[in-house]
Enzyme design. Structure first.
Site, mmCIF file in Angstrom:
data_model
loop_
_atom_site.group_PDB
_atom_site.id
_atom_site.type_symbol
_atom_site.label_atom_id
_atom_site.label_comp_id
_atom_site.label_asym_id
_atom_site.label_seq_id
_atom_site.Cartn_x
_atom_site.Cartn_y
_atom_site.Cartn_z
ATOM 1 N N HIS A 244 37.727 41.858 38.913
ATOM 2 C CA HIS A 244 37.569 40.446 38.579
ATOM 3 C C HIS A 244 36.363 39.876 39.299
ATOM 4 O O HIS A 244 35.750 40.514 40.151
ATOM 5 C CB HIS A 244 38.840 39.635 38.885
ATOM 6 C CG HIS A 244 39.034 39.272 40.321
ATOM 7 N ND1 HIS A 244 39.648 38.107 40.712
ATOM 8 C CD2 HIS A 244 38.689 39.909 41.473
ATOM 9 C CE1 HIS A 244 39.689 38.045 42.039
ATOM 10 N NE2 HIS A 244 39.124 39.115 42.518
ATOM 11 N N CYS B 148 33.069 36.738 46.464
ATOM 12 C CA CYS B 148 33.902 37.013 45.284
ATOM 13 C C CYS B 148 33.238 36.535 43.997
ATOM 14 O O CYS B 148 33.733 36.806 42.910
ATOM 15 C CB CYS B 148 35.280 36.375 45.434
ATOM 16 S SG CYS B 148 36.276 37.157 46.725
ATOM 17 N N HIS C 154 34.341 42.896 41.449
ATOM 18 C CA HIS C 154 34.927 43.815 42.420
ATOM 19 C C HIS C 154 36.372 44.043 41.993
ATOM 20 O O HIS C 154 36.858 43.403 41.063
ATOM 21 C CB HIS C 154 34.848 43.233 43.839
ATOM 22 C CG HIS C 154 35.596 41.950 43.998
ATOM 23 N ND1 HIS C 154 35.074 40.742 43.639
ATOM 24 C CD2 HIS C 154 36.853 41.688 44.432
ATOM 25 C CE1 HIS C 154 35.966 39.786 43.868
ATOM 26 N NE2 HIS C 154 37.063 40.335 44.341
ATOM 27 N N HIS D 184 40.673 45.102 42.853
ATOM 28 C CA HIS D 184 41.810 45.077 43.770
ATOM 29 C C HIS D 184 42.885 46.042 43.272
ATOM 30 O O HIS D 184 43.027 46.245 42.059
ATOM 31 C CB HIS D 184 42.440 43.686 43.853
ATOM 32 C CG HIS D 184 41.534 42.653 44.444
ATOM 33 N ND1 HIS D 184 41.236 42.597 45.787
ATOM 34 C CD2 HIS D 184 40.859 41.631 43.870
ATOM 35 C CE1 HIS D 184 40.421 41.579 46.003
ATOM 36 N NE2 HIS D 184 40.166 40.974 44.858
ATOM 37 N N ASP E 25 46.005 46.953 33.785
ATOM 38 C CA ASP E 25 45.572 48.094 34.594
ATOM 39 C C ASP E 25 44.218 48.633 34.115
ATOM 40 O O ASP E 25 44.032 48.898 32.924
ATOM 41 C CB ASP E 25 46.618 49.211 34.535
ATOM 42 C CG ASP E 25 46.351 50.295 35.567
ATOM 43 O OD1 ASP E 25 45.928 49.951 36.692
ATOM 44 O OD2 ASP E 25 46.551 51.478 35.246
ATOM 45 N N HIS E 26 43.302 48.790 35.061
ATOM 46 C CA HIS E 26 41.946 49.282 34.793
ATOM 47 C C HIS E 26 41.210 48.413 33.778
ATOM 48 O O HIS E 26 40.439 48.913 32.954
ATOM 49 C CB HIS E 26 41.968 50.761 34.366
ATOM 50 C CG HIS E 26 42.249 51.669 35.519
ATOM 51 N ND1 HIS E 26 43.503 51.799 36.074
ATOM 52 C CD2 HIS E 26 41.433 52.453 36.255
ATOM 53 C CE1 HIS E 26 43.449 52.640 37.090
ATOM 54 N NE2 HIS E 26 42.203 53.043 37.228
ATOM 55 N N GLU F 199 47.241 40.636 46.636
ATOM 56 C CA GLU F 199 45.884 40.893 46.146
ATOM 57 C C GLU F 199 45.095 41.743 47.133
ATOM 58 O O GLU F 199 44.374 42.667 46.745
ATOM 59 C CB GLU F 199 45.167 39.564 45.900
ATOM 60 C CG GLU F 199 43.776 39.706 45.320
ATOM 61 C CD GLU F 199 43.062 38.373 45.223
ATOM 62 O OE1 GLU F 199 42.612 38.018 44.139
ATOM 63 O OE2 GLU F 199 42.963 37.673 46.259
HETATM 64 NI NI NI Z 1 38.897 39.477 44.553
#
Ligand code: NI
Length: 134
Positions: A16, A35, A41, A43, A78-79, A122
């Protein structure tokens, strides 16, 4: 009336970027710092779904919960890049918004009143939770 709850843990990995078109690039950077990096990036998100125990009698109810969360949440996110998901078309992909999005997705598929709380871990130190509109 039982006050026991059952929590199941699920995981997905997603990318995200914290960014809103409502702010200038400089304002985005000021609000979101690193961010806001244009490359995004990722998580390893942990999702904790808590249901009232009356709704979870027997393993079949938990099996159903697993099936719903896998299909509606894990397979969806996911992914993936959360910023590309329709749920975030008008929302930044903050943990606060993500935990509410997950609640809103799951709630209609679970027995009425059975969903008690959703939590999202997160990062090591960031945890968000939501228990529905008061
Ligand atoms: Ni983040």
């Amino acid at each position: 009336m039982s006050h026991v709850h059952v929590t199941r843990r699920y995981r997905f990995c997603a990318a995200h970027r914290l960014h809103t078109d409502l702010l200038s690039p400089e304002e985005n950077w000021a609000a979101f710092g690193k961010c806001n990096n244009p490359n995004g990036h990722g998580h390893n998100y942990v999702v904790l779904v808590t249901i009232r125990s009356g709704a979870a009698q027997g393993t079949s109810a938990l099996d159903r919960l697993d099936h719903i969360v896998s299909e509606k949440i894990v397979e969806r996110f996911d992914h993936r890049d959360l910023n590309g998901d329709p749920a975030f078309a008008a929302l930044t992909t903050t943990g606060e918004n993500l935990v509410k999005v997950i609640w809103d997705i799951l709630e209609p598929f679970l027995p009425a009143g059975s969903l008690y709380k959703v939590g999202v871990i997160e990062t090591r130190d960031n945890y968000f939770e939501y228990a529905g509109a008061a």
